[in-house]
Design an enzyme around this catalytic site. Structure first.
Site, mmCIF file in Angstrom:
data_model
loop_
_atom_site.group_PDB
_atom_site.id
_atom_site.type_symbol
_atom_site.label_atom_id
_atom_site.label_comp_id
_atom_site.label_asym_id
_atom_site.label_seq_id
_atom_site.Cartn_x
_atom_site.Cartn_y
_atom_site.Cartn_z
ATOM 1 C CB SER A 1 -0.894 0.010 1.246
ATOM 2 O OG SER A 1 -1.589 1.234 1.375
ATOM 3 C CE1 TYR B 1 -3.799 -2.477 5.414
ATOM 4 C CE2 TYR B 1 -3.343 -0.163 4.939
ATOM 5 C CZ TYR B 1 -3.642 -1.439 4.502
ATOM 6 O OH TYR B 1 -3.782 -1.696 3.154
#
Length: 262
Positions: A140, A153
């Site tokens: 990501s 995360y």
């Protein structure tokens, strides 16, 4: 671009980016193994992908190394080889550092990071024996820019970036190419699978609608063909990544303002 004879296994393939990846590789002739913890959803995704004679749907929880070994064995038994393994399984945990539940944090690391590493360790010997293969890790942009209220995360994705890029150097001589994919905000059902936090905020411009899973899949497929080190999608996310590297205070100030508006 013809992938006939190639065998591609994809974790987290029951929806979103995983399903889109299955479709694009299948459209170019590859045989696909769709993997997910949910047997019903992954079989439904297999039907949507079509090309049922070249697809296989299996349950797999990447937190369990025995399950990874089981589906790898079934893949080799069914298709005889493995050319591409895509680590796409993962989930988020929107919460502040101060309030986040540590059990949920550890569980997310087990899926996002340790599941990725375990899968890599399982498939690398197979690819070394073949003297060819590719491992694609779906990370990501949050692995470049730490996201407030998604810190844990982001931590899993920072670690994925490091693992993938280091492994790329280690495995090049064995004919194995490791690619790290860093999407920005994607319009999927990803939020449905997040662990609910006690103190969460969405730090994203209101105008940011996100890109489609299909766009991520196309960029990933093209990056795989070109044997890229990293794929950032959409391309313009290179700009905030570079700004954060050079002027982190500018990015942090913008995120602070967005957090204050929530």
């Amino acid at each position: 671009m013809d992938q006939s004879g190639k065998v591609v296994a994809i974790t987290g393939a029951s929806m979103g980016i995983g399903e889109a990846l299955a479709k694009i590789f299948a459209e170019h002739g590859a045989s696909i193994v769709l993997l997910s913890r949910d047997s019903g959803r992954v079989e439904a995704a297999r039907c949507r992908v079509s090309n049922t004679e070249r697809t296989l749907a299996l349950t797999c929880d990447v937190r369990n190394r025995e399950e990874i070994d089981r589906v790898l064995g079934l893949t080799l038994h069914h298709f005889g080889r493995l050319d591409v393994w895509i680590n796409n399984a993962g989930h988020g945990m929107p919460d502040s550092v101060a309030a986040m539940d540590m059990a949920s944090c550890r569980d997310m690391f087990e899926t996002n990071l340790f599941g990725t590493i375990a899968a890599m360790q399982a498939v690398i010997p197979v690819m070394k024996e073949q003297r060819s293969g590719a491992i694609i890790n779906n990370s990501s942009v949050a692995g470049h820019i730490p996201l407030p209220y998604h810190a844990a995360y982001s931590a899993t994705k920072f670690a994925m970036n490091a693992i993938g890029k280091a492994a790329r150097v280690e495995l090049t001589s064995a004919g194995i190419h490791v690619i790290t994919v860093c999407p920005g905000y994607v319009r999927t059902n990803f939020s449905a699978n997040v662990a609910k936090g006690r103190e969460s905020k969405t730090i994203r411009p209101a105008s940011q609608r996100g890109i489609t899973a299909e766009r991520v899949a196309r960029a990933t497929f093209n990056g795989y063909l070109k044997k890229k080190r990293e794929v950032v999608v959409p391309w313009y996310m290179h700009v905030p990544i570079k700004i954060y590297q050079l002027l982190p205070g500018v990015v942090e100030a913008a995120m602070t303002r967005m957090a204050a508006q929530k």
